[in-house]
Design an enzyme around this catalytic site. Structure first.
Site, PDB file in Angstrom:
ATOM      1  N   ASP A 206       0.808  -1.224   0.000  1.00 46.33           N
ATOM      2  CA  ASP A 206       0.000   0.000   0.000  1.00 46.33           C
ATOM      3  C   ASP A 206       0.839   1.271   0.000  1.00 46.33           C
ATOM      4  O   ASP A 206       0.345   2.344   0.363  1.00 46.33           O
ATOM      5  CB  ASP A 206      -0.971   0.009   1.187  1.00 46.33           C
ATOM      6  CG  ASP A 206      -2.260  -0.755   0.889  1.00 46.33           C
ATOM      7  OD1 ASP A 206      -2.570  -0.960  -0.313  1.00 46.33           O
ATOM      8  OD2 ASP A 206      -2.959  -1.150   1.846  1.00 46.33           O
ATOM      9  N   LYS A 209      -0.483   4.586  -1.118  1.00 49.58           N
ATOM     10  CA  LYS A 209      -1.462   5.355  -0.339  1.00 49.58           C
ATOM     11  C   LYS A 209      -0.860   6.645   0.217  1.00 49.58           C
ATOM     12  O   LYS A 209      -1.597   7.519   0.678  1.00 49.58           O
ATOM     13  CB  LYS A 209      -2.040   4.511   0.808  1.00 49.58           C
ATOM     14  CG  LYS A 209      -3.117   3.518   0.340  1.00 49.58           C
ATOM     15  CD  LYS A 209      -3.741   2.787   1.523  1.00 49.58           C
ATOM     16  CE  LYS A 209      -4.812   1.795   1.087  1.00 49.58           C
ATOM     17  NZ  LYS A 209      -5.287   0.963   2.211  1.00 49.58           N
TER      18      LYS A 209
END
Ligand code: C2E
Ligand code: SIN
Ligand code: SIN
Ligand code: FE
Ligand code: FE
Length: 347
Positions: A206, A209
């Site tokens: 991730d 993000k």
């Protein structure tokens, strides 16, 4: 030769064993690795010895092996079995013993022990000195590679934790998904190289993000079209950022890019389906969804383990690879103690 190519300790020891066999006509050879924690010498990957010799431990001062350390030079014994100083003489399949201590500057690394029937001469001692000198170089290189790898893993973990802090993901999410992914990867029989890529990709999945504004990332409710479009860009953004991390394998980058593909082809960014989705991404996706479900998010409460398990079964063949889900579920069922009881809010 093999010693020059050895990049980790098992490879160095295997090369030492085979050179002892070829150069010193060893019937048996064992590298007694020095363990600073216990101040003892521990048998590693013995060659020609019974299995029982593995993990044999000599406390400082014990046996002929430690005598060679004190002497700081190759020691030869014509009949180990008659020598009261020998501690494991009943394990030997030859009379003569050669003990070659190995130091990196003043640091004791270990002792190479070689056993055969004919007595060792000064020529053999000379060969052993050359062999162990080359082995010291190989061990120093393997230690350097290991410490670089440990350092890299620490950096990846730190990045994962930093992301976790901003996302308000439950503390430990990164380590939990990494450990889950490795357990499932092992259950599926992945090679060490693929496991390492799985681990690195899991740490960083991730990363993209970081470019999502708080207003979207931390939004308590559902996302509108614009916000969802931005959110979906995180897998490609993560791959682009991770390209700048030296030494990250192509498979780890692939995992980051494809961790939100869905088995039925309705995922992103490329809409891949079925086995066209790289295996590491399919494995990781099951672990990520499970952990996302059982954790509280700004936009949803935590589900119970039971609820998450039934959701995974429901997603098998839809969002998720059915074979990976099956392996995952048997892993969960085989370790019932592992799953902290998460307050059930929604089944
Ligand atoms: P995340 O929170 O780490 O969730 C990862 C994946 O777990 C999700 O990928 C989804 O496949 C699965 N998942 C999480 N919660 C649920 C759930 O309640 N039900 C089901 N069936 N699956 C769930 P997805 O959907 O691609 O979302 C990617 C990221 O987008 C999420 O990562 C989260 O950061 C964000 N996101 C998704 N939906 C929302 C939302 O409604 N509001 C907000 N603020 N963010 C959302
Ligand atoms: C030792 O005495 O250090 C091990 C060698 C042996 O007992 O044969
Ligand atoms: C998935 O995204 O792979 C399955 C979970 C869902 O339906 O969102
Ligand atoms: Fe994601
Ligand atoms: Fe995640």
């Amino acid at each position: 030769g093999a010693l020059r190519d050895a990049r980790d300790m098992p490879a160095v020891i295997a090369a030492m064993n085979s050179m002892s066999h070829v150069l010193l006509e060893a019937r048996q050879a064992v590298y007694m690795r020095y363990d600073p924690g216990t101040d003892s010498l521990i048998a590693s990957s013995p060659y020609g010895f019974a299995e029982t010799v593995r993990d044999v431990r000599l406390a400082r001062g014990q046996g002929l092996t430690w005598l060679a350390v004190t002497a700081r030079d190759v020691m030869r014994v014509n009949d180990v079995r008659q020598d009261p100083r020998a501690v494991y003489r009943h394990e030997t399949r030859g009379r003569a013993g050669l003990f070659a201590p190995m130091f990196s500057d003043d640091r004791l690394l270990g002792v190479l022990v070689v056993i055969r029937d004919p007595p060792f001469g000064e020529h053999d001692a000379q060969l052993a000195r050359t062999l162990t000198a080359q082995s010291v170089t190989a061990i120093e290189r393997a230690e350097r590679i290991q410490s670089i790898q440990d350092g890299r893993e620490g950096i990846l973990l730190a990045l994962g934790r930093a992301l976790e802090a901003r996302d308000f993901e439950t503390h430990g999410h990164t380590e939990r998904v990494v450990n889950l992914a490795l357990a499932i990867g092992r259950a599926l029989g992945l090679s060490d190289v693929h496991l390492a890529a799985l681990r690195d990709g899991a740490y960083l999945h991730d990363l993209g993000k970081v470019q999502i504004p708080d207003a979207v990332l931390l939004k308590p409710g559902p996302l509108d079209d614009q916000e969802w479009k931005l959110m979906r860009s995180h897998s490609v953004a993560g791959e682009d950022l991770a390209r700048h991390i030296p030494g990250l394998s192509p498979q780890a980058l692939t995992l980051i890019r494809h961790h939100h593909e869905r088995w039925d082809g309705s995922g992103y960014p490329d809409g891949l389906s079925g086995s066209a989705i790289p295996l590491l991404a399919r494995i990781f996706s099951v672990c990520d969804v499970f952990d996302a479900l059982t954790s509280a998010r700004p936009y949803k409460p935590a589900w119970s383990v039971q609820g998450a398990v039934s959701e995974l079964s429901r997603q098998a063949g839809r969002g998720l690879d059915p074979e990976v889900v099956e392996v995952f579920l048997s892993h969960v069922h085989s370790q019932p103690g592992n799953w902290p009881e998460v307050p059930a809010s929604r089944p």
